[in-house]
Design a protein around this motif. Structure first.
Motif, PDB file in Angstrom:
ATOM      1  N   ILE A 148      -4.929   3.194  -7.720  1.00 24.29           N
ATOM      2  CA  ILE A 148      -3.483   3.012  -7.643  1.00 24.29           C
ATOM      3  C   ILE A 148      -3.159   1.532  -7.466  1.00 24.29           C
ATOM      4  O   ILE A 148      -3.765   0.848  -6.635  1.00 24.29           O
ATOM      5  CB  ILE A 148      -2.884   3.807  -6.464  1.00 24.29           C
ATOM      6  CG1 ILE A 148      -3.441   5.233  -6.440  1.00 24.29           C
ATOM      7  CG2 ILE A 148      -1.371   3.842  -6.545  1.00 24.29           C
ATOM      8  CD1 ILE A 148      -3.155   5.978  -5.160  1.00 24.29           C
ATOM      9  N   TYR A 206      -0.036  -0.821  -6.441  1.00 23.74           N
ATOM     10  CA  TYR A 206       1.308  -0.834  -5.845  1.00 23.74           C
ATOM     11  C   TYR A 206       1.967  -2.185  -6.109  1.00 23.74           C
ATOM     12  O   TYR A 206       1.357  -3.239  -5.901  1.00 23.74           O
ATOM     13  CB  TYR A 206       1.238  -0.581  -4.337  1.00 23.74           C
ATOM     14  CG  TYR A 206       0.669   0.776  -3.973  1.00 23.74           C
ATOM     15  CD1 TYR A 206       1.461   1.914  -3.976  1.00 23.74           C
ATOM     16  CD2 TYR A 206      -0.674   0.921  -3.618  1.00 23.74           C
ATOM     17  CE1 TYR A 206       0.939   3.155  -3.639  1.00 23.74           C
ATOM     18  CE2 TYR A 206      -1.206   2.155  -3.280  1.00 23.74           C
ATOM     19  CZ  TYR A 206      -0.394   3.262  -3.296  1.00 23.74           C
ATOM     20  OH  TYR A 206      -0.913   4.496  -2.974  1.00 23.74           O
ATOM     21  N   ASP A 213       1.693  13.449  -6.630  1.00 25.64           N
ATOM     22  CA  ASP A 213       2.612  12.331  -6.384  1.00 25.64           C
ATOM     23  C   ASP A 213       2.771  12.094  -4.886  1.00 25.64           C
ATOM     24  O   ASP A 213       2.943  10.953  -4.439  1.00 25.64           O
ATOM     25  CB  ASP A 213       3.993  12.622  -6.987  1.00 25.64           C
ATOM     26  CG  ASP A 213       3.960  12.658  -8.504  1.00 25.64           C
ATOM     27  OD1 ASP A 213       3.027  12.082  -9.091  1.00 25.64           O
ATOM     28  OD2 ASP A 213       4.869  13.266  -9.100  1.00 25.64           O
ATOM     29  N   LEU A 224       1.872   8.410  -3.004  1.00 19.81           N
ATOM     30  CA  LEU A 224       2.808   7.595  -2.243  1.00 19.81           C
ATOM     31  C   LEU A 224       2.430   7.541  -0.761  1.00 19.81           C
ATOM     32  O   LEU A 224       2.513   6.487  -0.126  1.00 19.81           O
ATOM     33  CB  LEU A 224       4.229   8.151  -2.397  1.00 19.81           C
ATOM     34  CG  LEU A 224       4.840   8.051  -3.797  1.00 19.81           C
ATOM     35  CD1 LEU A 224       6.223   8.716  -3.827  1.00 19.81           C
ATOM     36  CD2 LEU A 224       4.960   6.601  -4.242  1.00 19.81           C
ATOM     37  N   ILE A 259       6.782   5.977 -10.721  1.00 23.21           N
ATOM     38  CA  ILE A 259       5.351   6.288 -10.802  1.00 23.21           C
ATOM     39  C   ILE A 259       4.986   6.498 -12.269  1.00 23.21           C
ATOM     40  O   ILE A 259       5.622   7.294 -12.958  1.00 23.21           O
ATOM     41  CB  ILE A 259       4.988   7.546 -10.002  1.00 23.21           C
ATOM     42  CG1 ILE A 259       5.487   7.439  -8.552  1.00 23.21           C
ATOM     43  CG2 ILE A 259       3.487   7.796 -10.022  1.00 23.21           C
ATOM     44  CD1 ILE A 259       5.303   8.707  -7.748  1.00 23.21           C
ATOM     45  N   CYS A 266      -2.913   5.082 -11.863  1.00 25.55           N
ATOM     46  CA  CYS A 266      -1.454   4.998 -11.946  1.00 25.55           C
ATOM     47  C   CYS A 266      -0.946   3.712 -11.318  1.00 25.55           C
ATOM     48  O   CYS A 266      -1.660   3.025 -10.575  1.00 25.55           O
ATOM     49  CB  CYS A 266      -0.804   6.202 -11.263  1.00 25.55           C
ATOM     50  SG  CYS A 266      -0.965   6.230  -9.471  1.00 25.55           S
ATOM     51  N   VAL A 315       2.543   2.159  -9.198  1.00 27.80           N
ATOM     52  CA  VAL A 315       3.699   2.526  -8.378  1.00 27.80           C
ATOM     53  C   VAL A 315       4.540   1.278  -8.160  1.00 27.80           C
ATOM     54  O   VAL A 315       4.024   0.250  -7.703  1.00 27.80           O
ATOM     55  CB  VAL A 315       3.262   3.119  -7.025  1.00 27.80           C
ATOM     56  CG1 VAL A 315       4.471   3.391  -6.144  1.00 27.80           C
ATOM     57  CG2 VAL A 315       2.445   4.394  -7.228  1.00 27.80           C
TER      58      VAL A 315
END
Length: 457
Positions: free
Chosen positions: A230, A232, A254, A258, A351, A384, A386
């Motif tokens: 991930i 961020y 999800d 987060l 996202i 992913c 974010v």
């Protein structure tokens, strides 16, 4: 006579004991301890880069093999929408009338038979390029990721590719899946046990701090159970107490994506079974908001519970997915207005998953939760990005629907997603009569305006 173990049995038991010891030591040193302290050795990033190089090589081999065998290369269908200049109903009908005759719209009758062709064409276009139903199917890939083949008519291209795919199956199911299942049980088990223990402490600052540390730690272990990588962005905009965090919704994971970067108060319906055990243990340590099945449809009760929560600035920000259902990582659909009527600060989050490593979209009408989690844990990884967007507040003269649409547009723009007005509830329901009435009103206004213009002249 009693049974006495042979030397071979003793050796086998010793080897099994050593294997389990090494296995859990590796888990503890390289995964669980780094999750506790929020550090990373960079192994997952290196793993991701290695996979990308393998995918590129496999794709080149497929293209080369197809050319050698004169195969027609398959170009997969993408879920994007072809850009089209927006035109009004009146302009399109005017164009149809001009193509049928030389008369202008103002000189025409109040109604012409050619007007029917506009609605027929729109109906056919809606069927051929349905903006709703294709948002609930897996996102197609332009290249092979060794998980599935986009071309169902695939023919044998290369022995190397077949061996590579078989090796990938062995790695994913023989090594990665057992590792991830072990981590998942570890993370969930620690969450249940530790939150239950923290729930015994008196309310205060110490309990809140311990609760946040435990929640984040357990979520980070669960993230590693998916080999989630991930990134961020703009962490200075992270949600704060007394606000609501809203995000687009692709998958049940999800939540842990987060929550592994910050603690949130969850909102949802009370469940039974294992999920119920987890919910009851979590609420002991942190004020999450769980509703009975009969309470979910009571909008006033839901709004009251949410308002009471955000008024207490010591409580965590609420995490809500206003779409109400999972969308396939290509678009953002209509936000329910309920969470935008409360009148508090909203923290938007976008996202976006990278589908090359695994499809994170949960098609709940096709896969159950257990089947879905199995697919996730047997994929290569979950990658992913974010983005934390700047906080937004309701402007003067802006109603809840307009505010929700403004937030949705910001999320879609940042995440590179298509901004759609359709309700995600159409996944299992019919089009609302209000949408039909809206088109009828537009056509009626056009006819009335045409008649008035002709009477003035």
């Amino acid at each position: 006579m009693g049974w006495f173990p042979s030397p071979f049995d003793n050796l086998l038991c010793m080897l099994l004991g050593i294997s389990f010891t090494v296995w859990f030591t590796l888990l503890l040193v390289f995964i669980i301890v780094p999750a506790i302290f929020g550090v990373s050795f960079g192994i997952r990033r290196l793993y991701m880069k290695t996979l990308l190089k393998i995918f590129e090589w496999a794709t080149l081999r497929i293209e080369r093999g197809a050319k050698e065998k004169n195969h027609l290369l398959y170009k997969p269908y993408t879920n994007g929408i072809i850009a089209k200049e927006p035109t009004s109903l009146e302009e399109e009908i005017k164009e149809i009338r001009r193509s049928g005759s030389n008369r202008d719209l103002g000189a025409a009758a109040a109604f012409e038979m050619s007007d029917i062709f506009y609605f027929c064409r729109r109906g056919v276009e809606s069927i051929m390029d349905d903006e709703v139903t294709k948002r609930f199917s897996a996102e197609e890939l332009e290249s092979w990721n060794l998980l599935t083949r986009s071309n169902y008519n695939f023919q044998h291209i290369s022995l190397r590719l077949t061996v590579l795919w078989g090796l990938g199956v062995l790695i994913r199911y023989g090594f990665l899946l057992p590792l991830r299942v072990t981590l998942a049980f570890t993370g969930v088990g620690l969450l249940v046990v530790l939150t239950s223990i923290i729930g015994l402490l008196p309310n205060g600052r110490m309990k809140n701090v311990l609760s946040e540390k435990v929640h984040v730690m357990c979520y980070r272990i669960c993230v590693r159970a998916l080999t989630a990588i991930i990134t961020y962005h703009d962490s200075e905009n992270k949600p704060k107490n007394g606000g609501i965090c809203v995000a687009n919704h692709t998958s049940p994971i999800d939540v842990i994506i987060l929550a592994s970067d910050g603690c949130y108060a969850m909102v949802g319906q009370i469940h039974g079974g294992l999920m119920g055990v987890i919910q009851r243990s979590m609420v002991k340590a942190c004020p999450h908001i769980w509703f009975e099945r009969s309470e979910v449809k009571d909008r006033h009760l839901v709004a009251k519970r949410l308002s009471d929560h955000i008024e207490d600035k010591t409580k965590l920000p609420i995490l809500i997915f206003p779409e109400g259902t999972c969308i396939n990582n290509t678009s953002v659909m209509m936000f329910k207005k309920g969470s935008f009527e409360i009148g508090c600060t909203v923290y938007p989050v976008a996202i976006k998953y990278d589908p090359r490593f695994g499809d994170a979209f949960w098609n709940s009408s096709k896969f159950g939760m257990v089947n879905y989690l199995l697919r996730m844990m047997s994929s290569w990884a979950i990658v992913c990005s974010v983005w934390y967007l700047p906080p937004m507040s309701r402007e003067e003269g802006e109603d809840a629907v307009q505010f929700a649409n403004r937030v949705k547009a910001a999320i879609a723009r940042q995440g590179g997603l298509v901004d759609l007005l359709w309700d995600g509830g159409l996944k299992r329901g019919k089009v609302k009569d209000t949408f039909k009435e809206e088109q009828q009103k537009l056509y009626s206004k056009m006819l009335v305006g045409t008649t008035e213009d002709r009477s003035r002249s």
